[in-house]
Design an enzyme around this catalytic site. Structure first.
Site, PDB file in Angstrom:
ATOM      1  CD  GLU A   1      38.977 -14.991  17.280  1.00 52.29           C
ATOM      2  OE1 GLU A   1      39.001 -16.223  17.475  1.00 52.29           O
ATOM      3  OE2 GLU A   1      38.503 -14.191  18.102  1.00 52.29           O
TER       4      GLU A   1
ATOM      5  CG  HIS B   1      38.439 -17.554  20.438  1.00 52.43           C
ATOM      6  ND1 HIS B   1      37.631 -16.807  19.629  1.00 52.43           N
ATOM      7  CD2 HIS B   1      37.764 -17.662  21.596  1.00 52.43           C
ATOM      8  CE1 HIS B   1      36.531 -16.474  20.272  1.00 52.43           C
ATOM      9  NE2 HIS B   1      36.602 -16.992  21.475  1.00 52.43           N
TER      10      HIS B   1
END
Length: 298
Positions: free
Chosen positions: A211, A249
């Site tokens: 990611e 995140h």
């Protein structure tokens, strides 16, 4: 074969008597995991009934290891106690500690991952879904019934995308799926898993899910180029993320062009990795690569 977790693994659960610990211990047992005990200093000596299985509670990880020969632990304790729980497990000599807890202060994660490394304990996580070797053992919160045993290895920063790829490729199946977590500091990296899958004779292809943020995927690309001979298919979450904003995140911090989905995709493709633009396209790429491999080695 599998990596890190097999049907032989004997698993403790730190925090088993809490709400989350109870729920997921029941699910792990249903998946065939050999859960040999829980750990709670205030409830030592009791047993907890899970359907047809009574699981003892030990006062410490060391007591659990002495009584059962446990070689893995899953940590479901609150963030404030995670550092102490992992340190205790490492001091007791546990081989694998799967840290599910999210919201752990970064300085605590830095401290316990370094300490565990020094003690020879492998950390999966923190802030991760754990890992599963389908049909053998499940340590964490990954749903066990969405796939089957097979010959694909999966390593992912994202829990949700771990589940989606497992489901999309359920007809092919997986050797082991590892959710390494998306925090800035994790105990096991993409590279660690790539090396293990490369050495696993029962893994034919590896799916790598990354990611935006940081440079873990770029480093993984360099490792793949130099050390991995098995085919790797990738997916990077965050192509649609707006520029200049910290996303999701804690590790997803993008600075300039570094850490962007495009930069990571280019690095991986430069190492020979096929990268999908969506999870579904990634699954289709896996099927295409497996078909090519079959044609090459009929």
């Amino acid at each position: 074969m599998a990596i890190y977790l097999t049907k032989e693994s004997k698993v403790l659960v730190q925090g088993m008597t809490g709400g989350e610990g109870m729920k997921h211990t029941r699910r792990m047992l249903a998946a065939g995991t050999n859960v040999v005990g829980g750990v709670n200093p205030r409830k030592a000596g009791r047993t907890v009934d899970f359907d047809d299985r009574a699981v003892p509670v030990f006062g410490s990880v060391a007591d659990g290891i002495r009584s059962t020969g446990a070689d893995a632990t899953v940590v479901f304790v609150p963030p404030a106690f995670a550092k102490a729980a992992v340190t205790e497990a490492a001091d007791a000599g546990i081989g694998l500690a799967v840290v599910i807890t999210e919201g752990i202060p970064v300085h605590d994660s830095v401290a316990f991952t370094a300490y565990a490394r020094q003690k020879g304990t492998r950390i999966i996580g923190p802030n991760c879904p754990g890992l599963i070797t389908p049909g053998q053992s499940n340590a964490g919160i990954i749903p066990a019934d969405i796939t089957k045993p097979g010959r694909i290895g999966l390593v992912s920063k994202s829990g949700t995308l771990t589940y989606q790829l497992m489901y999309e490729l359920r007809d092919i199946g997986f050797s082991t799926c590892v959710g390494i977590g998306g925090d800035p500091v994790v105990g096991t990296t993409h590279i660690d898993c790539l090396a293990a899958f490369q050495d696993d004779p029962d893994t034919d292809l590896v799916v790598l899910i990354g990611e935006i943020g940081g440079d873990a995927e770029e480093r993984a690309a360099a490792y793949i180029r130099d050390h991995v001979t098995k085919p790797v298919v990738g997916y990077i979450a965050g192509f649609t993320a707006p520029e200049g904003r910290t996303m999701g995140h804690a590790g997803a911090i993008v600075s300039g062009s570094a850490g962007t989905a495009r930069a990571k995709k280019e690095a991986l493709e430069g190492a020979g990795v096929r990268v999908g633009s969506t999870p579904t396209e990634t699954a289709r790429l896996v099927l295409a690569v497996l078909e090519e491999e079959r044609g090459r080695h009929p």
